[in-house]
Design a protein around this motif. Structure first.
Motif, PDB file in Angstrom:
ATOM      1  N   TYR A 159       0.936  -1.251   0.023  1.00 34.67           N
ATOM      2  CA  TYR A 159       0.083   0.003  -0.010  1.00 34.67           C
ATOM      3  C   TYR A 159       0.861   1.370   0.248  1.00 34.67           C
ATOM      4  O   TYR A 159       0.309   2.578   0.176  1.00 34.67           O
ATOM      5  N   VAL A 160       2.133   1.238   0.006  1.00 31.91           N
ATOM      6  CA  VAL A 160       3.067   2.268  -0.035  1.00 31.91           C
ATOM      7  C   VAL A 160       2.748   3.350  -0.833  1.00 31.91           C
ATOM      8  O   VAL A 160       2.689   4.613  -0.804  1.00 31.91           O
ATOM      9  N   GLU A 161       2.724   2.878  -2.395  1.00 28.66           N
ATOM     10  CA  GLU A 161       2.614   3.792  -3.256  1.00 28.66           C
ATOM     11  C   GLU A 161       1.292   4.543  -3.178  1.00 28.66           C
ATOM     12  O   GLU A 161       1.294   5.612  -3.414  1.00 28.66           O
ATOM     13  N   ASP A 162       0.383   3.867  -3.033  1.00 33.96           N
ATOM     14  CA  ASP A 162      -1.074   4.480  -2.775  1.00 33.96           C
ATOM     15  C   ASP A 162      -1.155   5.437  -1.788  1.00 33.96           C
ATOM     16  O   ASP A 162      -1.523   6.571  -1.853  1.00 33.96           O
ATOM     17  N   VAL A 163      -0.414   5.081  -0.508  1.00 35.65           N
ATOM     18  CA  VAL A 163      -0.530   6.065   0.459  1.00 35.65           C
ATOM     19  C   VAL A 163       0.263   7.489   0.130  1.00 35.65           C
ATOM     20  O   VAL A 163       0.006   8.640   0.517  1.00 35.65           O
ATOM     21  N   THR A 164       1.473   7.062  -0.464  1.00 30.68           N
ATOM     22  CA  THR A 164       2.242   8.205  -0.709  1.00 30.68           C
ATOM     23  C   THR A 164       1.778   9.252  -1.993  1.00 30.68           C
ATOM     24  O   THR A 164       1.618  10.588  -1.506  1.00 30.68           O
ATOM     25  N   GLN A 165       1.022   8.429  -2.802  1.00 30.79           N
ATOM     26  CA  GLN A 165       0.079   9.383  -3.732  1.00 30.79           C
ATOM     27  C   GLN A 165      -0.902  10.192  -2.951  1.00 30.79           C
ATOM     28  O   GLN A 165      -1.040  11.262  -3.206  1.00 30.79           O
ATOM     29  N   ASP A 166      -1.548   9.438  -2.137  1.00 32.36           N
ATOM     30  CA  ASP A 166      -2.611  10.277  -1.322  1.00 32.36           C
ATOM     31  C   ASP A 166      -1.904  11.368  -0.379  1.00 32.36           C
ATOM     32  O   ASP A 166      -2.398  12.383  -0.432  1.00 32.36           O
ATOM     33  N   VAL A 167      -0.639  11.265   0.034  1.00 21.95           N
ATOM     34  CA  VAL A 167       0.078  12.522   0.517  1.00 21.95           C
ATOM     35  C   VAL A 167       0.115  13.605  -0.239  1.00 21.95           C
ATOM     36  O   VAL A 167      -0.277  14.648  -0.071  1.00 21.95           O
ATOM     37  N   PHE A 168       0.661  13.031  -1.593  1.00 24.28           N
ATOM     38  CA  PHE A 168       0.939  14.456  -2.399  1.00 24.28           C
ATOM     39  C   PHE A 168      -0.463  14.966  -3.021  1.00 24.28           C
ATOM     40  O   PHE A 168      -0.395  16.192  -3.187  1.00 24.28           O
ATOM     41  N   ILE A 169      -1.570  13.998  -3.015  1.00 20.24           N
ATOM     42  CA  ILE A 169      -2.623  14.716  -3.410  1.00 20.24           C
ATOM     43  C   ILE A 169      -3.285  15.758  -2.462  1.00 20.24           C
ATOM     44  O   ILE A 169      -3.641  16.814  -2.676  1.00 20.24           O
ATOM     45  N   ALA A 170      -3.112  15.345  -0.983  1.00 23.74           N
ATOM     46  CA  ALA A 170      -3.507  16.172  -0.067  1.00 23.74           C
ATOM     47  C   ALA A 170      -2.470  17.335   0.079  1.00 23.74           C
ATOM     48  O   ALA A 170      -3.261  18.471   0.283  1.00 23.74           O
ATOM     49  N   VAL A 171      -1.458  17.254  -0.376  1.00 20.00           N
ATOM     50  CA  VAL A 171      -0.553  18.549  -0.172  1.00 20.00           C
ATOM     51  C   VAL A 171      -0.928  19.583  -1.460  1.00 20.00           C
ATOM     52  O   VAL A 171      -1.091  20.530  -1.143  1.00 20.00           O
ATOM     53  N   TYR A 182       4.876  16.463   7.104  1.00 19.63           N
ATOM     54  CA  TYR A 182       4.795  15.096   7.913  1.00 19.63           C
ATOM     55  C   TYR A 182       3.531  15.050   8.749  1.00 19.63           C
ATOM     56  O   TYR A 182       3.200  14.034   8.975  1.00 19.63           O
ATOM     57  N   THR A 183       2.991  16.349   8.927  1.00 16.75           N
ATOM     58  CA  THR A 183       1.775  16.398   9.390  1.00 16.75           C
ATOM     59  C   THR A 183       0.575  15.524   8.664  1.00 16.75           C
ATOM     60  O   THR A 183      -0.128  14.904   8.946  1.00 16.75           O
ATOM     61  N   ILE A 184       0.831  16.020   7.466  1.00 16.40           N
ATOM     62  CA  ILE A 184      -0.157  15.327   6.164  1.00 16.40           C
ATOM     63  C   ILE A 184       0.366  13.902   6.202  1.00 16.40           C
ATOM     64  O   ILE A 184      -0.696  13.153   5.874  1.00 16.40           O
ATOM     65  N   VAL A 185       1.554  13.626   6.354  1.00 15.43           N
ATOM     66  CA  VAL A 185       1.789  12.323   6.184  1.00 15.43           C
ATOM     67  C   VAL A 185       1.134  11.259   7.101  1.00 15.43           C
ATOM     68  O   VAL A 185       0.624  10.303   6.876  1.00 15.43           O
ATOM     69  N   ASN A 186       1.353  11.791   8.400  1.00 13.70           N
ATOM     70  CA  ASN A 186       0.609  10.850   9.453  1.00 13.70           C
ATOM     71  C   ASN A 186      -0.615  10.929   9.433  1.00 13.70           C
ATOM     72  O   ASN A 186      -1.493   9.919   9.666  1.00 13.70           O
ATOM     73  N   ARG A 187      -1.494  12.158   8.954  1.00 11.33           N
ATOM     74  CA  ARG A 187      -2.897  11.927   8.726  1.00 11.33           C
ATOM     75  C   ARG A 187      -3.186  11.046   7.536  1.00 11.33           C
ATOM     76  O   ARG A 187      -4.130  10.251   7.607  1.00 11.33           O
ATOM     77  N   GLN A 188      -2.500  10.842   6.537  1.00 10.84           N
ATOM     78  CA  GLN A 188      -2.848  10.054   5.600  1.00 10.84           C
ATOM     79  C   GLN A 188      -2.578   8.590   5.912  1.00 10.84           C
ATOM     80  O   GLN A 188      -3.514   7.834   5.465  1.00 10.84           O
ATOM     81  N   ALA A 216      -2.887   7.715   9.201  1.00 12.44           N
ATOM     82  CA  ALA A 216      -3.907   7.410   9.960  1.00 12.44           C
ATOM     83  C   ALA A 216      -5.264   6.995   9.073  1.00 12.44           C
ATOM     84  O   ALA A 216      -5.903   6.010   9.430  1.00 12.44           O
ATOM     85  N   ASP A 217      -5.610   7.781   8.323  1.00  9.77           N
ATOM     86  CA  ASP A 217      -6.620   7.553   7.105  1.00  9.77           C
ATOM     87  C   ASP A 217      -6.708   6.183   6.558  1.00  9.77           C
ATOM     88  O   ASP A 217      -7.657   5.615   6.568  1.00  9.77           O
ATOM     89  N   PHE A 218      -5.501   5.914   6.210  1.00  7.24           N
ATOM     90  CA  PHE A 218      -5.340   4.314   5.689  1.00  7.24           C
ATOM     91  C   PHE A 218      -5.772   3.517   6.638  1.00  7.24           C
ATOM     92  O   PHE A 218      -6.469   2.535   6.244  1.00  7.24           O
ATOM     93  N   TYR A 219      -5.284   3.497   7.817  1.00 10.55           N
ATOM     94  CA  TYR A 219      -5.742   2.447   8.750  1.00 10.55           C
ATOM     95  C   TYR A 219      -7.162   2.627   9.140  1.00 10.55           C
ATOM     96  O   TYR A 219      -7.837   1.614   9.440  1.00 10.55           O
ATOM     97  N   ARG A 220      -7.799   3.885   9.041  1.00 12.38           N
ATOM     98  CA  ARG A 220      -9.369   3.632   9.254  1.00 12.38           C
ATOM     99  C   ARG A 220     -10.226   3.217   8.261  1.00 12.38           C
ATOM    100  O   ARG A 220     -11.237   2.675   8.272  1.00 12.38           O
ATOM    101  N   ARG A 221      -9.503   3.422   7.046  1.00 13.94           N
ATOM    102  CA  ARG A 221     -10.288   2.824   5.654  1.00 13.94           C
ATOM    103  C   ARG A 221     -10.178   1.572   5.642  1.00 13.94           C
ATOM    104  O   ARG A 221     -10.944   0.591   5.031  1.00 13.94           O
ATOM    105  N   SER A 222      -9.093   0.918   6.073  1.00  7.74           N
ATOM    106  CA  SER A 222      -8.618  -0.501   5.944  1.00  7.74           C
ATOM    107  C   SER A 222      -8.712  -1.451   6.887  1.00  7.74           C
ATOM    108  O   SER A 222      -9.165  -1.097   8.274  1.00  7.74           O
ATOM    109  N   HIS A 223      -8.665  -2.829   6.776  1.00 13.00           N
ATOM    110  CA  HIS A 223      -8.813  -3.612   7.917  1.00 13.00           C
ATOM    111  C   HIS A 223      -7.506  -3.936   8.183  1.00 13.00           C
ATOM    112  O   HIS A 223      -7.393  -5.210   8.969  1.00 13.00           O
TER     113      HIS A 223
END
Length: 182
Positions: free
Chosen positions: A45-57, A75-81, A83-90
Motif C-alpha cells: 500500500y506504500v505507493e497508494d498512500v504516498t500518492q494520497d499524501v501528495f494529493i493532499a498536499v 509530515y503532519t499530512i503524512v501522519n494524517r494520510q 491514519a486515514d489508511f488504517y481507518r479505511r482498511s482492515h
C-alpha cells in the motif's frame, strides 16, 4: 538534507501556481515521504498512500501559512494520510520501519535485519515507544538525516539529539530483551 530557506521559496512559488516549483518540492520530498510511509504501512500500500499524501498536499497547499517549517507541515499530512489508511482498511496498525535499508551499527545491536522471524517483535517494540522516540528514529532512518540535521530541524543541540536517539535505541533494545527472541 535539512529543510532550508529554499523550501520556503519553492512553497511560496507553488502557492502562486508555479507548477515547476511544486515539481521541485515533490522531487525534494518524494523519497522522504515514501520512506516514512513505508515505515508505517504494509509494502503493498506504500505507493497508494504516498500518492494520497501528495494529493493532499496539492489540495491544502494554499492553507500552509509558513508558521512552521514546510517539512513539519508535510509530515503532519503524512501522519494524517497514514491514519486515514488504517481507518479505511482492515490492516492492523503499527509501524513497519525498514531498518534493513540502513547499514547502522546502532541498529545492528538491536535487530538483525536478516532475521524475519523477529520482525513483528521489532514492530511492536517500535510502536510501543513514546512519539518523540519514534520521531527521532524516523528522522534518522526513514529520512536519512544526520544527527546535525536532526538537531537543526528540531532546534535542539547536537548532544540533546544524540542523547534522545541513544535512549530510543536503548528502549527498543530493552523491549526486545523483555521478549524472548531466541
Amino acid at each position: 538534507m535539512a529543510p532550508s530557506h529554499d523550501d520556503e521559496i519553492l512553497v511560496l512559488r507553488a502557492q502562486q501556481g508555479d507548477r515547476e516549483a511544486f515539481r521541485m518540492l515533490y522531487g525534494l520530498y518524494l523519497d522522504k515521504v515514501y520512506n516514512r510511509v513505508k515505515s508505517r504501512v504494509p509494502l503493498q500500500y506504500v505507493e497508494d498512500v504516498t500518492q494520497d499524501v501528495f494529493i493532499a498536499v496539492i489540495r491544502s497547499l494554499d492553507s500552509y501559512e509558513h508558521r512552521a517549517q514546510f517539512n513539519t507541515w508535510l509530515y503532519t499530512i503524512v501522519n494524517r494520510q497514514i491514519a486515514d489508511f488504517y481507518r479505511r482498511s482492515h490492516e492492523p496498525s503499527g509501524p513497519a520501519i525498514d531498518l534493513d535499508a540502513n547499514d547502522s551499527a546502532e541498529v545492528a545491536l538491536v535487530y538483525d535485519p536478516g532475521d524475519t522471524e523477529d520482525w513483528p517483535l521489532l514492530q511492536v517494540a517500535f510502536n510501543g515507544l513514546p512519539e518523540h522516540y519514534q520521531e527521532i528514529i524516523l528522522l534518522r532512518f526513514a529520512d536519512g538525516l544526520s544527527f546535525a540535521e536532526i538537531a537543526e530541524q528540531r532546534a535542539q543541540s547536537l548532544e540533546a539529539v544524540k542523547s534522545l536517539y541513544r535512549r530510543a535505541i536503548q528502549s527498543i533494545r530493552e523491549k526486545l530483551n523483555g521478549t524472548q527472541l531466541e
